[in-house]
Design a protein around this motif. Structure first.
Motif, short mmCIF file in Angstrom:
data_model
loop_
_atom_site.label_atom_id
_atom_site.label_comp_id
_atom_site.label_asym_id
_atom_site.label_seq_id
_atom_site.Cartn_x
_atom_site.Cartn_y
_atom_site.Cartn_z
N LEU A 1 -18.72 108.52 7.36
CA LEU A 1 -19.01 107.98 8.69
C LEU A 1 -17.77 107.94 9.56
O LEU A 1 -17.84 107.99 10.79
CB LEU A 1 -19.52 106.54 8.56
N ALA A 2 -16.62 107.82 8.93
CA ALA A 2 -15.37 107.68 9.67
C ALA A 2 -14.80 109.02 10.13
O ALA A 2 -13.82 109.06 10.88
CB ALA A 2 -14.35 106.93 8.82
N ILE A 3 -15.40 110.12 9.70
CA ILE A 3 -14.88 111.44 10.14
C ILE A 3 -15.05 111.56 11.65
O ILE A 3 -16.13 111.37 12.19
CB ILE A 3 -15.62 112.59 9.41
N ASP A 4 -13.94 111.86 12.30
CA ASP A 4 -13.95 111.95 13.75
C ASP A 4 -13.82 113.43 14.15
O ASP A 4 -13.10 114.19 13.51
CB ASP A 4 -12.76 111.17 14.30
N ASP B 1 -21.73 114.70 14.96
CA ASP B 1 -23.09 114.21 15.18
C ASP B 1 -24.00 114.57 14.01
O ASP B 1 -24.85 113.77 13.61
CB ASP B 1 -23.68 114.80 16.46
N ALA B 2 -23.83 115.77 13.47
CA ALA B 2 -24.69 116.22 12.37
C ALA B 2 -24.42 115.37 11.12
O ALA B 2 -25.36 115.01 10.40
CB ALA B 2 -24.44 117.69 12.08
N ILE B 3 -23.16 115.05 10.87
CA ILE B 3 -22.82 114.19 9.73
C ILE B 3 -23.51 112.83 9.90
O ILE B 3 -24.16 112.32 8.99
CB ILE B 3 -21.29 113.97 9.64
N LYS B 4 -23.38 112.26 11.09
CA LYS B 4 -23.93 110.91 11.32
C LYS B 4 -25.45 110.92 11.28
O LYS B 4 -26.08 110.00 10.79
CB LYS B 4 -23.37 110.36 12.63
N SER B 5 -26.01 111.98 11.80
CA SER B 5 -27.46 112.11 11.77
C SER B 5 -27.96 112.25 10.32
O SER B 5 -28.99 111.68 9.94
CB SER B 5 -27.84 113.29 12.66
N ALA B 6 -27.22 112.99 9.49
CA ALA B 6 -27.59 113.13 8.07
C ALA B 6 -27.48 111.78 7.35
O ALA B 6 -28.34 111.42 6.54
CB ALA B 6 -26.70 114.16 7.40
N ILE B 7 -26.43 111.03 7.66
CA ILE B 7 -26.25 109.72 7.04
C ILE B 7 -27.38 108.78 7.46
O ILE B 7 -27.95 108.06 6.64
CB ILE B 7 -24.87 109.13 7.38
N ASN B 8 -27.74 108.83 8.73
CA ASN B 8 -28.84 107.97 9.20
C ASN B 8 -30.16 108.34 8.55
O ASN B 8 -30.95 107.46 8.19
CB ASN B 8 -28.95 108.05 10.73
N ASP B 9 -30.39 109.63 8.38
CA ASP B 9 -31.62 110.05 7.71
C ASP B 9 -31.65 109.51 6.29
O ASP B 9 -32.67 108.99 5.82
CB ASP B 9 -31.71 111.58 7.72
N TYR B 10 -30.50 109.61 5.61
CA TYR B 10 -30.40 109.07 4.25
C TYR B 10 -30.65 107.56 4.26
O TYR B 10 -31.37 107.03 3.40
CB TYR B 10 -29.01 109.38 3.67
N ARG B 11 -30.06 106.87 5.22
CA ARG B 11 -30.23 105.40 5.30
C ARG B 11 -31.70 105.02 5.51
O ARG B 11 -32.24 104.15 4.82
CB ARG B 11 -29.37 104.83 6.43
N VAL B 12 -32.33 105.68 6.49
CA VAL B 12 -33.72 105.34 6.81
C VAL B 12 -34.63 105.60 5.60
O VAL B 12 -35.50 104.80 5.26
CB VAL B 12 -34.19 106.15 8.04
N LYS B 13 -34.37 106.73 4.90
CA LYS B 13 -35.17 107.05 3.71
C LYS B 13 -35.02 106.00 2.63
O LYS B 13 -35.87 105.87 1.76
CB LYS B 13 -34.74 108.41 3.15
N ASN B 14 -33.90 105.30 2.65
CA ASN B 14 -33.63 104.31 1.60
C ASN B 14 -33.75 102.87 2.11
O ASN B 14 -33.18 101.95 1.53
CB ASN B 14 -32.26 104.59 0.98
N GLY B 15 -34.47 102.72 3.22
CA GLY B 15 -34.78 101.39 3.71
C GLY B 15 -33.63 100.66 4.37
O GLY B 15 -33.68 99.44 4.52
#
Ligand code: FES
Length: 138
Positions: free
Chosen positions: A87-90, A113-127
């Motif tokens: 998440l900290a990758i700038d 943006d793609a990194i953060k979007s992938a992380i968010n997708d992972y987060r949402v999938k895991n509640g």
């Protein structure tokens, strides 16, 4: 415009091109587009849920050489990082590493943006709640 050696290297020999199994709960998929040019990037991460570490990363980019190089570099950086470190990758770190000129900065923003979007997708999938991370494009 002249591309740097590192851009040419990643562009002609991109790392981690491919697809991870979207149906897996520990795979997060980010799909983003750059309004500036219409280029599109898909980046996926696979997370070891016990250690919160990214064990694999793949991308597919339909875009310019800098976008392909940015996403290739991003997948290399992601492997072995924790989700928080990822998440900290700038995008400016990517700009620096690839020596991107100002006109190509948005290509690196696409990767962030793609990194953060992938992380968010992972987060949402895991509640987990989605994070407010989208960078504004200029
Ligand atoms: Fe748009 Fe590079 S020119 S992503």
């Amino acid at each position: 415009m002249a591309y740097s050696d590192k851009v040419i290297d990643h562009y002609s020999n991109p790392r981690n091109v491919g697809t991870l199994d979207k149906s897996k709960k520990n795979v997060g998929t980010g799909l983003v587009g750059a309004p500036e040019c219409g280029d599109v990037m898909r980046l996926q991460i696979e997370v070891d849920e016990t250690t919160n570490t990214i064990t694999d990363a793949k991308f597919k980019t339909f875009g310019c050489g800098s976008a392909i190089a940015s996403s290739s570099l991003a997948t290399e950086w992601l492997k072995g990082k924790t989700v928080d470190e990822a998440l900290a990758i700038d995008n400016m770190e990517i700009v620096e590493e690839l020596a991107l000129p100002p006109v190509k900065i948005h290509c690196s923003v696409l990767a962030e943006d793609a990194i953060k979007s992938a992380i968010n997708d992972y987060r949402v999938k895991n509640g987990l709640p989605e994070l407010e991370v989208a960078k504004s494009h200029h």
